[in-house]
Design an enzyme around this catalytic site. Structure first.
Site, PDB file in Angstrom:
ATOM      1  N   ASP A 186      13.166  -9.290  50.900  1.00 44.74           N
ATOM      2  CA  ASP A 186      13.389 -10.169  49.751  1.00 44.74           C
ATOM      3  C   ASP A 186      12.879 -11.574  50.050  1.00 44.74           C
ATOM      4  OD1 ASP A 186      15.009 -11.433  47.416  1.00 44.74           O
ATOM      5  OD2 ASP A 186      15.465  -9.301  47.278  1.00 44.74           O
ATOM      6  N   HIS A 224      18.064 -15.049  46.032  1.00 48.02           N
ATOM      7  CA  HIS A 224      18.090 -13.663  45.580  1.00 48.02           C
ATOM      8  C   HIS A 224      18.459 -12.708  46.712  1.00 48.02           C
ATOM      9  CE1 HIS A 224      16.022  -9.873  44.222  1.00 48.02           C
ATOM     10  NE2 HIS A 224      16.530 -10.236  43.064  1.00 48.02           N
ATOM     11  N   SER A 396      18.075  -5.750  39.967  1.00 48.08           N
ATOM     12  CA  SER A 396      18.146  -6.322  41.315  1.00 48.08           C
ATOM     13  C   SER A 396      19.524  -6.150  41.916  1.00 48.08           C
ATOM     14  CB  SER A 396      17.832  -7.822  41.283  1.00 48.08           C
ATOM     15  OG  SER A 396      16.476  -8.057  41.456  1.00 48.08           O
TER      16      SER A 396
END
Length: 849
Positions: A186, A224, A396
């Site tokens: 990520d 994220h 996600s």
């Protein structure tokens, strides 16, 4: 001198094999990934081409990385092609040359950032329920003191009881993810977070954006990966909440915070595959409803290597988020990451088991699990020493919940292979009472929906099933030959069908027992790709909607060697007729031709002792399109009735009304088949029985299959063969023209020689310019200039490729941001509340939150 240089390079290679490759500087150097024969020293190639050897390409055997100062040409490929050219002209002999050892070479190009598949919804609603008492009882029993545990409805839903991952009874058995490592691929991971630092695994982590050992989040939107990590492995402590596998180790590989090449991505997705068990990938190509992108061959090789060698040969587990483009009419089968047979693709449902407007549907989606929607999101860890978030969402967030569940499963059964994990997901996923195209599959008796896969993950059910699960036998495969169709695709209510008969003997010879995955590679030339749809019907009658029409996909070409995948056929025998149906769903001026297709069955072998591992793919695997093989293929046109058809799916009126990829609820039953037995070219080229529509008839002569305008015949062969034919004709015409010119000039010379004392005048520049103007631009180039030699004219285009020209029209920055503001504008799509952050990649991708 050369010996000492080679020894020093070999020493560097040995050092590189035990350490990271040197950081890559794409501003000053070009980098090459090269596959050499095992007997060749990379130092020898480096010395021959003047390259610097950086080291081996991690787990890819005999793959190496070289570099050279930035140059407009491809040094390695140019040298290989030059050697081939000189051999064709017999300027050099056929004896061994170091360039003969090059099996594959790729000059690296930076590609835009992958899209994060995420979203930022409105502030969550407060939740009050009597079920809170039961939740607190569990927290006391397990000594969970995390302050936001009561908000983590995906772990224990107190508003709509039962709509959660069903994990607490797994925890009470002591199954909490111990001895399992999940790697978050990520934008970084905050290893200093109090919620993650005790479980952080530095040895399995790396930053491929900045080439540093630790994947520290640096950019303002680098949150994220930390949020995804918290869902999996946030510790049971007094910081924020807990992860599904709160005693698992968590590592981070950073790739989403800048441009990377295929080398970087290949290294990243199987990084430390002997230590990292599961790879969580909440990103992908752009979810814009117009992109089709698959991983490059280096990345594909890396994934195959990981499933064959990772976890001591049991195979790394890959989990990909399905994508957030449903509101843009997108479909996860247009994403080469989510439709890989090596990936468990996870879609989203909200806390009410509703389908969120963003979650994509496709035949490659295996399961769904919880994420944002209906006014709430996932509550988890954020970047900061003790910072939490209540706004993590999109597919996600669904993907890492799947990762946490699989970590629990691996603790219970560490000997499971990557395919066992997929089988367990299929056999234990829970269908739920939500309208969709739910269909009972003939192979397993389970229920499948393109919108929800086999249903929602249930942590307790899958862990219990894993305890006494019988391991599947090794993977086998069967590949059909290419089916050559080469027919116009009718528009509107018609389609074109092509079938291939798989016999029992074929599968026995392939050591193939039962199906797991189906892949179908196809070529369709079309003037508007978004008008196409593709279905696959198995011998047992199960229909996979491989491709759906996309409103925003205006690409003026169809499918070029694109591979679709389906998981809807798990457990089928595969014996019988497989039929692919192509439809042009819009009646308009854009027409197309169904060129060819190839079916691949992947599944369990018959005899484990005879089964070998799949060889790594090459870039030439599908170069045999024009090979005509005698096989029992059949091509027909079909009528698709609009009503009165038999179907195993729910009534279309019961389907959700959100703007997602809804699949047709029926399949054709009245197939008009041609029985013309006079066709002799190939079984798949049988004339169509049903007349095409007016638009398709009118377009037949202008079919995209033609190499030249429609007035020229195609001879019934491919464009490649047409090029050869017309090229030969052109050479003959040029030769004849040259011969005629020669004879004319010779005759003129004889006539002139009879004149007495004739002298030629030397033209000055002015006269030359005047002659150039008289001859025109074709002879003189630009106005007033003298004609250039052929070589000079050719060099005017040197360094420019089709890719260079096309790339100027692309927006390189836009696809690689979350685009949260764009999805906030779409908040009204979901009950006036939810807003979805984007992900991406037509040539790259982005974070899926």
């Amino acid at each position: 001198m050369r010996i000492s240089t080679s020894l020093s390079l070999l020493s560097a290679a040995a050092l590189a094999s035990t350490a990271h490759l040197p950081p890559r500087n794409y501003a000053s150097h070009d980098y090459y990934a090269v596959h050499l024969t095992s007997s060749t020293s990379p130092a020898e190639l480096a010395a021959h081409l003047g390259l610097t050897y950086d080291g081996p390409l991690s787990a890819l055997e005999d793959h190496h990385v070289f570099k050279a100062p930035t140059h407009k040409h491809d040094i390695v490929d140019s040298a290989v092609q030059e050697l081939k050219r000189r051999r064709r002209k017999r300027e050099v002999g056929a004896e061994y040359h170091v360039l003969d050892s090059v099996r594959f070479t790729q000059k690296q190009k930076l590609k835009p950032r992958h899209w994060k598949r995420s979203r930022i919804p409105e502030d969550p609603r407060a939740k009050e329920s009597d079920a809170v008492k039961a939740q607190r009882k569990i927290a006391n029993q397990l000594q969970i003191k995390d302050p936001i545990f009561e908000e983590q409805w995906h772990l224990f839903n107190v508003v709509t009881p039962g709509n959660d991952i069903n994990v607490t009874n797994v925890w009470t058995q002591g199954i909490t993810g111990k001895n399992v490592t999940a790697c978050i691929v990520d934008d970084g991971l905050d290893m200093d977070s109090r919620d993650l630092k005790d479980n952080f695994f530095a040895e399995g982590s790396y930053d491929f954006n900045d080439h540093e050992d630790l994947p520290v989040p640096k950019l303002s939107d680098d949150h994220h990966g930390t949020r995804c990590a918290g869902e999996v492995s946030a510790g049971r402590n007094d910081a924020c909440g807990v992860g599904l596998a709160y005693d698992s180790r968590i590592s981070g590989v950073r790739i989403l915070s800048g441009e990377i090449t295929d080398i970087d991505e290949a290294l990243a997705i199987n990084y430390k595959m002997d230590m990292n068990d599961i790879y969580s990938c909440s990103w992908g190509p752009p979810d814009d409803g117009r992109t089709m992108q698959a991983p490059g061959i280096l990345i594909e090789k890396a994934m195959i290597t990981a499933v064959q060698q990772g976890r001591e040969g049991k195979g790394s587990i890959y989990v990909f988020a399905a994508g957030n483009g449903a509101a843009s009419d997108d479909n996860c089968n247009f994403d080469g990451y989510t439709n890989s047979i090596y990936s468990i693709t996870v879609g989203a449902i909200d806390k009410n088991n509703k389908h969120p407007y963003y979650s994509e549907a496709c035949s490659a989606q295996l399961v769904v699990t919880y994420s944002s929607g209906s006014g709430d999101s996932i509550h988890t860890t954020d970047v900061g020493a003790n910072k939490c978030t209540a706004s993590h969402g999109g597919t996600s967030a669904a993907g890492p919940i799947g990762v946490g569940v699989f970590a629990l499963v691996l603790q219970a059964r560490p000997d499971l292979t990557w395919r066992d994990m997929q089988w367990l997901s299929v056999m234990t996923a829970v269908p739920f009472d939500e309208p969709s195209d739910w269909t009972q599959t003939p192979g397993t008796g389970r229920t499948f929906s393109h919108q929800f896969g086999y249903g929602k993950l249930d942590a307790w059910a899958i862990v219990e099933a894993a305890k006494d699960w019988k391991l599947v036998k090794p993977q086998a495969w069967f590949w059909s030959p290419w089916m050559h169709v080469k027919k116009p695709v009718p528009q509107g209510e018609q389609g074109i069908a092509s079938s291939f008969e798989v016999t029992e003997k074929m599968l026995k010879d392939a050591n193939f027992e039962r199906v797991e995955h189906i892949t179908l590679t196809m070529n369709i030339e079309h003037q508007r790709r978004g008008d196409l749809s593709v279905e696959l019907i198995s011998p047992d009658g199960m229909t996979s909607h491989l491709s759906t029409a996309r409103e925003h996909d205006d690409a003026p070409y169809g499918y070029v060697d694109w591979t679709f995948m389906s998981v809807a056929h798990f457990g089928e025998k595969g014996i019988g007729k497989w039929t692919v149906i192509v439809k042009d769903t819009k009646v308009n001026a854009e027409v197309g031709t169904f060129t060819d297709w190839k079916l691949r069955l992947w599944g369990e072998c018959i005899d484990a002792s005879k089964q070998k591992l799949r060889p790594l793919p090459t870039e030439h695997d599908d170069d045999d399109h024009d090979v005509i093989v005698d096989h029992p293929a059949h091509t027909t046109s079909i009528s698709v009735p609009s009503s009165g058809t038999k179907t195993a799916t729910v009534n279309p009126s019961e389907m959700p009304t959100r703007p997602v990829n809804q699949k047709p609820s029926s399949k054709p039953t009245d197939v008009e088949q041609s029985q013309d037995s006079s066709a002799t070219l190939a079984p798949s080229m049988t004339p169509s029985a049903a007349a095409p529509t007016a638009s398709s008839s009118a377009s037949a002569t202008a079919s995209p299959e033609n190499f030249l305008p429609s007035i020229f015949p195609t001879f019934g062969v491919s464009k490649r063969t047409q090029i050869w034919i017309y090229g030969s004709i052109g050479l003959i015409i040029v030769f004849c023209g040259a011969l005629a010119t020669y004879l004319f000039l010779a005759r003129r010379k004889r006539l002139q020689s009879s004149r007495d004392n004739y002298e030629f005048e030397v033209l000055d520049d002015a006269d030359d310019d005047e002659n150039a103007r008289m001859l025109g631009a074709g002879a003189a180039g630009k106005k007033g200039r003298r004609a250039k030699r052929g070589g000079e004219l050719y060099d005017a285009f040197a360094g420019e490729s089709d890719e260079d020209l096309l790339s100027e029209s692309e927006d390189g920055d836009a696809p690689y941001r979350d685009r949260e503001e764009r999805f906030n504008e779409k908040a009204g799509l979901e009950e006036g509340s939810d807003a979805e952050g984007s992900h991406s990649s037509g040539s790259q991708g982005g974070k899926r939150q």
